[in-house]
Design a protein around this motif. Structure first.
Motif, PDB file in Angstrom:
ATOM      1  N   GLU B  64     -18.389 -46.186  -9.730  1.00 15.88           N
ATOM      2  CA  GLU B  64     -17.988 -46.020 -11.126  1.00 15.88           C
ATOM      3  C   GLU B  64     -17.245 -44.685 -11.314  1.00 15.88           C
ATOM      4  N   ASP B  65     -17.781 -43.645 -10.705  1.00 15.19           N
ATOM      5  CA  ASP B  65     -17.146 -42.317 -10.800  1.00 15.19           C
ATOM      6  C   ASP B  65     -15.756 -42.324 -10.184  1.00 15.19           C
ATOM      7  N   LYS B  68     -13.400 -44.424 -12.424  1.00 16.35           N
ATOM      8  CA  LYS B  68     -13.048 -43.733 -13.674  1.00 16.35           C
ATOM      9  C   LYS B  68     -12.207 -42.485 -13.438  1.00 16.35           C
ATOM     10  N   GLY B  69     -12.150 -42.026 -12.196  1.00 11.98           N
ATOM     11  CA  GLY B  69     -11.388 -40.806 -11.918  1.00 11.98           C
ATOM     12  C   GLY B  69     -12.221 -39.548 -12.032  1.00 11.98           C
ATOM     13  N   VAL B  70     -13.543 -39.715 -12.221  1.00 11.76           N
ATOM     14  CA  VAL B  70     -14.407 -38.530 -12.346  1.00 11.76           C
ATOM     15  C   VAL B  70     -14.418 -37.742 -11.040  1.00 11.76           C
ATOM     16  N   LYS B  72     -12.033 -37.480  -8.966  1.00 11.57           N
ATOM     17  CA  LYS B  72     -10.769 -36.754  -8.922  1.00 11.57           C
ATOM     18  C   LYS B  72     -10.867 -35.487  -9.781  1.00 11.57           C
ATOM     19  N   ARG B  73     -11.447 -35.654 -10.956  1.00 11.74           N
ATOM     20  CA  ARG B  73     -11.585 -34.511 -11.861  1.00 11.74           C
ATOM     21  C   ARG B  73     -12.480 -33.441 -11.247  1.00 11.74           C
ATOM     22  N   LEU B  74     -13.521 -33.894 -10.575  1.00 12.46           N
ATOM     23  CA  LEU B  74     -14.441 -32.930  -9.958  1.00 12.46           C
ATOM     24  C   LEU B  74     -13.777 -32.187  -8.798  1.00 12.46           C
ATOM     25  N   ALA B  75     -12.745 -32.802  -8.216  1.00  9.90           N
ATOM     26  CA  ALA B  75     -12.033 -32.135  -7.120  1.00  9.90           C
ATOM     27  C   ALA B  75     -11.333 -30.870  -7.623  1.00  9.90           C
ATOM     28  N   ALA B  76     -11.091 -30.809  -8.931  1.00  8.15           N
ATOM     29  CA  ALA B  76     -10.449 -29.620  -9.502  1.00  8.15           C
ATOM     30  C   ALA B  76     -11.492 -28.604  -9.960  1.00  8.15           C
ATOM     31  N   MET B 227     -11.665 -39.424  -2.645  1.00  4.40           N
ATOM     32  CA  MET B 227     -11.148 -39.655  -3.989  1.00  4.40           C
ATOM     33  C   MET B 227     -10.743 -41.101  -4.241  1.00  4.40           C
TER      34      MET B 227
END
Lengths: 314, 228
Positions: B64-65, B68-70, B72-76, B227
């Motif tokens: 799910e993460d 949703k791209g979460v 990817k966001r956490l990679a930043a 990712m």
């Protein structure tokens, strides 16, 4: 002070060149509008700048550091608003912010304070206890932005934050960006809506096919492509328009009469509007007047031969 | 430990998860004891299947993460992919350990003949780790949580049938009987048999060792995809 700098960045996906020797400097307090059609390389550029994907060639400098650029210390100073809605649908708005605040190292009372502050900032305080599933598209977008704000980033990267929302929500988001600028946040704002860039950006960078094709303020970019001014005057008696006398005025290059509209083309900066208007008024009666000014769309079209909105060739 | 805390929060917010984690184990405890086969009460055999379902449900959060791209966001964010995975897996492990303890304690209180409850608990916990790792690896192949879950349900049934959880392995044709050793469920069934009849501790260690090796292998496979 330079917040971020990319020098000669090359990024390839197989044989496809996604970033082609990109040089970009971002200074403190700026809002950079990164403009380009879909597939131009905007998202690749920001993912590279954030250290989310490796690059093949070149160097990146962040907050004055050239070594260990993507350290946790540097990442702590940056925020990312993703193009997708990267929020947890099963958590409330408040819990979403608590999560991202926690990931950025905020704890206890400080975290609580920042979460409330971020909710208020994007206008979601009264919906803090609701899950995003109950939100409108605009509210979800605002929550997505708030998730990047709790840790007070010095440098915020917003990747198409207004995609797919109504004009009212878009305005709300643009106001939020303005407020962030007033607070001293440096912002890199990517979009393919030129109206947004024209409204908020202090500098515009246009990207196409992985290359930065031009950069400057909106006025500078327009001035670079503007070689003539066009004025359309609606008149009551088109038959009486003194075409030859108008052509004789200083700076006037050409005059066209089309129905009840007279189009006067002059050289840039000729300053002859007063004389043109008084002449038309006394002979033909002025009903309306419109000045045709080029915008960023024209800049983009001139430089690339493509429409900005869809990236399709003309 | 933000990711750990919120993983727990998200799991317990999902009503289906709550059914898998509470109602099903309770029902399993009350299942009767068989006459001939299996050697342990039915519920404890079926618990192995339940563990696999729980594993895929829990690790579904990671798909799910990713979806949703979460991720990817956490990679930043100032958090590594390892920290993200570790904290999530830790949350899943805490849940399955609690469930295993609940299952064994329930059996002891209900007066089931569990022979060696403590060793059975260890076996279930080790198998739970294998189930989580297997689900992690399985989910890493999918972009969509629902598809992953649906296909895995079939895989669970096959593994349960061929592994000796649902029926005695001796009933299978020779080829399938030999093939069964590749399934982690086979080692769980072997472990349960050892708990009832085993004598040599080395055998029990070997069974758990194989399950832990599977765990390691699946963890490596599941961690490779980042990712998406």
């Amino acid at each position: 002070m330079t917040i971020a700098a990319m020098q000669g960045i090359v990024k390839r996906y197989g044989n496809e060149l996604a970033l082609d020797y990109v040089d970009l400097s971002i200074h403190e307090g700026e809002i950079i509008g990164l403009l380009g059609p879909n597939g131009a390389g905007k998202t690749t550029l920001i993912h590279t700048l954030l250290g989310m994907i490796p690059f093949d060639k070149g160097s990146i400098q962040l907050f004055g550091r050239t070594e260990k650029v993507f350290s946790h210390e540097n990442k702590q100073k940056m925020g990312l608003v993703t193009q997708e809605l990267t929020v947890f649908e099963d958590l409330t708005a408040k819990e979403n912010l608590e999560f991202f605040a926690g990931v950025y190292g905020l704890k206890g009372e400080e975290r609580k304070k920042r979460v409330e502050e971020a909710l208020a900032f994007v206008g979601l305080s009264s919906n803090a206890g609701k899950t995003p599933a109950k939100f409108s598209g605009g509210m979800k977008r605002r929550l997505n932005i708030a998730c990047a704000l709790t840790h007070h980033p010095k440098f915020l990267i917003m990747d198409e934050p207004t995609v797919g929302i109504d004009p009212q929500s878009r305005n709300h988001i643009l106001e939020t960006v303005e407020k962030l600028r007033e607070q001293g946040t440096t912002i890199l704002y990517t979009t393919h809506y030129m109206e947004e860039v024209q409204t908020i950006a202090s500098r515009v960078v246009i990207v196409d096919q992985g290359q930065i094709i031009t950069e400057g303020t909106v006025n500078e970019l327009i001035a670079n492509i503007q070689h003539e001014e066009k004025i359309n005057i609606d008149v009551s008696t088109p038959g009486d328009v003194p075409v030859e006398r108008l052509k004789g005025l200083e700076g006037v290059k050409n005059v066209h009469v089309d129905g009840s509209t007279v189009q006067i083309i002059s050289t840039v900066g000729s300053g002859n509007l007063d004389r043109v208007l008084s002449l038309v008024k006394e002979t033909s009666g002025v009903v309306g007047i419109q000045a045709e000014k080029p915008d960023l769309e024209d800049v983009f079209l001139t430089l690339t031969g493509k429409q900005l909105r869809d990236g399709e060739e003309e | 430990m933000t990711i750990f805390t919120f993983a727990l929060k998200r799991i317990f917010k999902d009503k289906t998860n709550l059914i898998f984690l509470t109602l099903f184990p309770v029902a399993a405890i009350f299942l009767p004891e068989p006459e001939y086969w299996p050697l342990l009460p039915y519920g404890y055999h079926y618990f192995g299947v339940l563990i696999l379902f729980v594993g895929i449900r829990l690790t579904g959060l990671l798909v799910e993460d990713r979806q949703k791209g979460v991720v990817k966001r956490l990679a930043a964010a100032p958090v590594t992919h390892f920290q993200y995975l570790f904290q999530n897996l830790l949350a899943f492990s805490v849940i399955v350990i609690a469930q295993c303890i609940f299952m064994i304690a329930g059996g002891v209180i209900y007066d089931h003949e569990l022979h060696e409850p403590l060793l059975l608990l260890i076996l279930f916990i080790v198998f739970s780790f294998t189930a989580i790792a297997l689900s992690l690896a399985w989910n890493s192949l999918y972009r969509n949580k629902e598809t992953s879950f649906l296909v895995f349900m079939c895989v669970i049934i096959i593994m349960a049938l061929l592994g000796g959880i649902m029926m005695p392995i001796e009933m299978l044709p020779d080829v399938l009987e030999q093939l069964a050793v590749i399934f982690p469920t086979y080692w769980l069934a072997e472990g349960m048999e050892w708990v009832v009849m085993g004598e040599d501790t080395a055998d029990f260690l070997l069974i758990n060792g194989v399950l832990l090796l599977y765990t390691l292998l699946f963890l490596i496979i599941g961690s490779i995809r980042r990712m998406g």
